[in-house]
Write a protein that holds these residues in place. Structure first.
Motif, PDB file in Angstrom:
ATOM      1  N   ALA A 295       0.815  -1.226   0.000  1.00 26.13           N
ATOM      2  CA  ALA A 295       0.000   0.000   0.000  1.00 26.13           C
ATOM      3  C   ALA A 295       0.840   1.264   0.000  1.00 26.13           C
ATOM      4  O   ALA A 295       0.373   2.326  -0.390  1.00 26.13           O
ATOM      5  CB  ALA A 295      -0.918  -0.002   1.217  1.00 26.13           C
TER       6      ALA A 295
ATOM      7  N   ILE B  56      -4.517   1.365  -9.933  1.00 26.82           N
ATOM      8  CA  ILE B  56      -5.302   1.262  -8.712  1.00 26.82           C
ATOM      9  C   ILE B  56      -4.607   0.210  -7.844  1.00 26.82           C
ATOM     10  O   ILE B  56      -4.292  -0.878  -8.319  1.00 26.82           O
ATOM     11  CB  ILE B  56      -6.738   0.795  -9.036  1.00 26.82           C
ATOM     12  CG1 ILE B  56      -7.440   1.795  -9.968  1.00 26.82           C
ATOM     13  CG2 ILE B  56      -7.535   0.530  -7.775  1.00 26.82           C
ATOM     14  CD1 ILE B  56      -8.096   2.980  -9.312  1.00 26.82           C
ATOM     15  N   ARG B  57      -4.342   0.558  -6.586  1.00 22.34           N
ATOM     16  CA  ARG B  57      -3.642  -0.400  -5.727  1.00 22.34           C
ATOM     17  C   ARG B  57      -4.554  -1.498  -5.222  1.00 22.34           C
ATOM     18  O   ARG B  57      -5.699  -1.243  -4.864  1.00 22.34           O
ATOM     19  CB  ARG B  57      -3.054   0.322  -4.521  1.00 22.34           C
ATOM     20  CG  ARG B  57      -1.711   0.861  -4.814  1.00 22.34           C
ATOM     21  CD  ARG B  57      -1.108   1.617  -3.669  1.00 22.34           C
ATOM     22  NE  ARG B  57      -0.125   2.504  -4.241  1.00 22.34           N
ATOM     23  CZ  ARG B  57       1.114   2.126  -4.558  1.00 22.34           C
ATOM     24  NH1 ARG B  57       1.531   0.912  -4.272  1.00 22.34           N
ATOM     25  NH2 ARG B  57       1.937   2.967  -5.135  1.00 22.34           N
ATOM     26  N   ARG B  58      -4.033  -2.713  -5.191  1.00 21.94           N
ATOM     27  CA  ARG B  58      -4.806  -3.794  -4.585  1.00 21.94           C
ATOM     28  C   ARG B  58      -4.601  -3.760  -3.072  1.00 21.94           C
ATOM     29  O   ARG B  58      -3.477  -3.821  -2.594  1.00 21.94           O
ATOM     30  CB  ARG B  58      -4.366  -5.149  -5.146  1.00 21.94           C
ATOM     31  CG  ARG B  58      -5.484  -5.789  -5.967  1.00 21.94           C
ATOM     32  CD  ARG B  58      -5.073  -7.137  -6.487  1.00 21.94           C
ATOM     33  NE  ARG B  58      -3.933  -7.002  -7.385  1.00 21.94           N
ATOM     34  CZ  ARG B  58      -2.909  -7.857  -7.405  1.00 21.94           C
ATOM     35  NH1 ARG B  58      -2.877  -8.885  -6.591  1.00 21.94           N
ATOM     36  NH2 ARG B  58      -1.908  -7.685  -8.249  1.00 21.94           N
ATOM     37  N   LEU B  59      -5.693  -3.634  -2.336  1.00 17.43           N
ATOM     38  CA  LEU B  59      -5.591  -3.479  -0.891  1.00 17.43           C
ATOM     39  C   LEU B  59      -6.444  -4.527  -0.213  1.00 17.43           C
ATOM     40  O   LEU B  59      -7.409  -5.014  -0.797  1.00 17.43           O
ATOM     41  CB  LEU B  59      -6.090  -2.092  -0.487  1.00 17.43           C
ATOM     42  CG  LEU B  59      -5.361  -0.913  -1.124  1.00 17.43           C
ATOM     43  CD1 LEU B  59      -6.086   0.379  -0.847  1.00 17.43           C
ATOM     44  CD2 LEU B  59      -3.940  -0.846  -0.598  1.00 17.43           C
ATOM     45  N   PRO B  60      -6.107  -4.879   1.027  1.00 20.22           N
ATOM     46  CA  PRO B  60      -6.969  -5.830   1.728  1.00 20.22           C
ATOM     47  C   PRO B  60      -8.343  -5.215   1.929  1.00 20.22           C
ATOM     48  O   PRO B  60      -8.460  -4.024   2.185  1.00 20.22           O
ATOM     49  CB  PRO B  60      -6.257  -6.046   3.066  1.00 20.22           C
ATOM     50  CG  PRO B  60      -5.290  -4.935   3.191  1.00 20.22           C
ATOM     51  CD  PRO B  60      -4.981  -4.437   1.826  1.00 20.22           C
TER      52      PRO B  60
END
Ligand SMILES: Nc1ncnc2c1ncn2[C@@H]1O[C@H](COP(=O)(O)OP(=O)(O)OP(=O)(O)O)[C@@H](O)[C@H]1O
Ligand SMILES: Nc1ncnc2c1ncn2[C@@H]1O[C@H](COP(=O)(O)OP(=O)(O)OP(=O)(O)O)[C@@H](O)[C@H]1O
Ligand SMILES: [Mg+2]
Ligand SMILES: [Mg+2]
Lengths: 332, 339
Positions: B271, B283-287
């Motif tokens: 992140a 777009i960041r992959r986030l939990p």
């Protein structure tokens, strides 16, 4: 991309905002030029106290009482708006076309009013919409910023910091403005929440083609959305570049030093700090304001440098740009 | 249970300054100030040791219990369970006098420098306070110590700063005063709770350099609490990653940053951006979801509802113990169970 015959969304020229204080006149914004294109994000970077929030407040004329002077011009889609009367400005520009999320706004939500009602309120006041219609729109904007719509009936204290930040963003987006100014929207939040908010902003920019002026001192996070970067130092813009140029080949010595102070996660480079402190805005130096701290200082720096055009759309306030010996720096 | 051999065998005992066992700090949650409705499990079963002269970073999201841990170590909160051993003595057995002496061994740099300094006191007075509280009545000696402390944090010459009020100082200078105050009683341990989160990038590096230098010169032990993983590489030896009141991964700094093994650590690193113009394209992959409630934390592994690798039938049922990965590196995650 913006077509070349189109006017920029916002063009600011020689903006000045000075405050009165017991110690003297504070030159918080001291001759700022900026351009924001349609569907672009301009990031305004700079250290604490350099005048970033003052610039935002000047643009929206949300001013404190002790203003000594406000001067300059700003064209919104070709129409000059600094000269507009307050009534006209309020009815036609503020919130409808340019909206702002103020610094620390997430902490100034009304604690005793449900967040849905707080987002709906301006729609009722400005547009005279019914309660139901305004709440519907509030629900839409909640979805836009990624808050479940059943949160409409919650109170601020029932929301996490990240959710409250989204709620104030929803308020700014409710009237579908062309430009949203965000003053330090993520600096109070931790990494994951910050990344979440930046994702939301990226989506909104893609889907609604909104332009952003993002104000922050968090350099790494700013690169998450920046198309253009304006770097501010002691009330003035010292570098205006595309994000690519700014982050890859910063030109102003201050920009270079600032980027070198940012710790990297993915590369082992020891961050370096900039010795010294920014000058007072009450009696700023007559010459270059960064000269005191600059490793490249020379005689010329005792005069105030103008903004030099290094390339189309790239401006640097530094005498090094004028020296012929430095022309070869242009093609690295 | 989850501490690893330090490699230098017999000497470890002397090298250990602080040892924390099964530490819990819970806050009672009451409705209308009366009815107890549950506990906020801010610190929920921590085991770790800190050696003399090392800097350990505690990293985790807002609300995961970092400040509660700091305040428990300082003796400001009484632990709900578990023990804190300092220089071989159990803090639980301390009487008031011993607790007073114990506090003297710890310097505290609290979160938010702007709230840390009393606005109506000059710097000299601010630095004199701890000396007086700990029984130093010798004016000349006080003055010597105050000046030495200011020099140590590079507020030079000291005369310039002695009579200043906090509002006359920049954020970075204020934080130096806070550090000088933490150092003035010559503590063995410094607990710095988010010492730079309110400051600008350049000033952050300046202050962290300073803290690290003093820590190394004086061979102090430093607990550096932060929510920002990107600031730790050059300012700590080891990192403990906290999630919902527990330590989920621990490792030497470079190992943790370069080869994280817990999915939460991995997500945290994923992140955090470096300044890079390409970031704007993705777009960041986030939990998914948000940090869990500390009143009713998830069953099994506390990260399982947000974990992309959760194993059905295991992670939501059994809390993972900390599995050793390498010397000094451990992760409390079933994926790291030796097969
Ligand atoms: N109402 C005011 N009256 C007098 N001086 C002011 C006022 N508001 C701001 N200033 C001063 O003007 C300068 C610029 O302040 P501003 O809030 O615009 O900075 P900033 O870049 O937004 O800082 P930060 O990153 O800390 O938010 C500072 O020196 C500040 O002390
Ligand atoms: N004195 C207290 N009484 C009741 N609850 C508390 C108290 N102090 C902290 N808590 C709760 O304990 C949890 C952990 O808080 P803590 O301040 O330790 O987190 P933190 O990791 O330091 O967060 P931050 O990064 O925001 O500083 C939070 O849910 C908080 O609301
Ligand atoms: Mg500001
Ligand atoms: Mg805290």
């Amino acid at each position: 991309m913006v077509e070349s015959n189109n006017k920029p969304l916002l063009q600011v020229e020689d903006l000045r905002l000075h405050y009165r204080s017991a110690e003297g006149v504070v030159r918080a914004v001291d001759g700022v030029d900026l351009t924001i294109e349609r569907n672009q994000a301009l990031v305004l970077l700079g250290e604490s106290g350099c005048g970033k929030s003052s610039l935002a407040k000047a643009l929206l004329r949300l001013l404190p009482r002790n203003v000594e002077s406000l001067a300059g011009r700003a064209w919104l889609d070709g129409e000059e708006v600094i000269g507009l009367g307050e009534e006209q400005f309020r009815r036609r520009v503020r919130w409808r076309r340019i909206a702002i999320v103020m610094q620390a706004a997430m902490n100034s939500l009304n604690p005793v009013v449900r967040v849905g009602a707080q987002v709906a309120e301006p729609l009722r006041v400005h547009y005279g919409w019914s309660r139901a219609k305004a709440l519907d729109r509030a629900g839409e904007t909640f979805q836009l910023v990624g808050i479940p719509t059943d949160f409409l009936i919650r109170y601020p204290f029932e929301l996490s910091g990240g959710m409250r930040q989204r709620a104030v963003l929803a308020m700014a987006l409710a009237a579908s403005p062309e430009l949203v100014i965000l003053d330090e929207p993520t600096s109070a939040l931790d990494g994951l929440t910050q990344a979440n908010i930046m994702n939301v902003l990226k989506r909104i920019k893609q889907e609604l083609h909104t332009s952003f002026l993002l104000i922050t001192h968090d350099i790494a996070t700013s690169s998450e959305i920046a198309d253009q970067v304006a770097l501010m130092y002691a009330g003035q813009i010292v570098e205006f570049s595309s994000a690519r140029d700014f982050f890859r080949q910063p030109a102003h010595p201050y920009a270079q030093a600032l980027l070198a102070s940012v710790p990297r996660l993915r590369r082992k480079i020891r961050p370096e700090y900039i010795p010294g402190q920014p000058p007072s805005l009450i009696a700023p130096p007559a010459g270059c304001r960064f000269a005191d701290r600059c490793p490249h200082r020379f005689e010329r720096c005792s005069e105030c440098p103008p903004m030099f055009d290094r390339a189309p759309g790239r401006k640097i306030r530094c005498w090094l740009e004028a020296a012929p010996s430095n022309l070869d720096r242009e093609t690295p | 249970m989850s501490e690893f051999a330090t490699g230098d065998g017999v000497n470890t005992k002397d090298a250990t300054l602080l040892s924390v066992r099964q530490l819990r700090t819970w806050f009672e949650l009451r409705r209308w100030g009366l009815l107890k409705v549950g506990d906020v499990r801010a610190v929920d079963g921590l085991d770790f040791e800190m050696r003399r002269g090392e800097a350990v970073a505690f990293v985790g999201e807002s609300g995961c219990g970092k400040s509660s841990l700091a305040r428990t170590l300082l003796g400001l909160y009484r632990p709900t369970a578990g023990s804190i051993w300092i220089e071989g003595e159990d803090m639980a057995g301390f009487d008031r006098h011993q607790l007073h002496l114990y506090r003297r061994k710890i310097g505290y740099v609290q979160q938010d420098p702007y709230a840390a300094l009393p606005p109506f006191m000059q710097v000299r007075r601010i630095l004199r306070e701890p000396l007086i509280v700990h029984g130093n009545r010798d004016r000349e000696d006080q003055e010597r110590k105050i000046r030495a402390a200011l020099r140590e944090v590079r507020l030079e010459p000291p005369e310039t700063y002695l009579t200043k009020f906090p509002h006359m100082l920049s954020g970075g200078q204020q934080q130096r005063v806070v550090i000088a105050r933490a150092l003035i009683l010559k503590p063995a341990l410094i607990i710095a709770d988010e010492p730079v989160s309110m400051l600008d990038a350049s000033v952050r590096v300046e202050i962290l350099n300073l803290l690290r230098q003093i820590q190394q010169q004086r061979n102090l032990t430093l607990a550096f609490i932060t929510h920002d993983l990107s600031t730790v590489r050059y300012f700590a030896n080891r990192i403990m990653v906290m999630y919902a009141g527990q330590i989920v991964e621990r490792a030497p700094v470079d190992t943790l940053l370069d080869q994280p093994r817990h999915p939460y650590t991995q997500a945290l690193l994923e992140a955090l951006p470096d300044p890079d113009p390409d970031n704007a394209q993705k777009i960041r992959r986030l939990p998914k979801g948000e940090p869990p409630s500390l009143v009713s934390p998830p069953s099994g592994c506390r990260f399982h509802p947000r974990c992309p690798h959760a194993i059905k039938g295991l992670c939501e049922i059994k809390p993972p113990p900390e599995f050793p990965i390498a010397p000094e590196h451990g992760a409390a995650c079933w994926l790291n169970q030796p097969s």
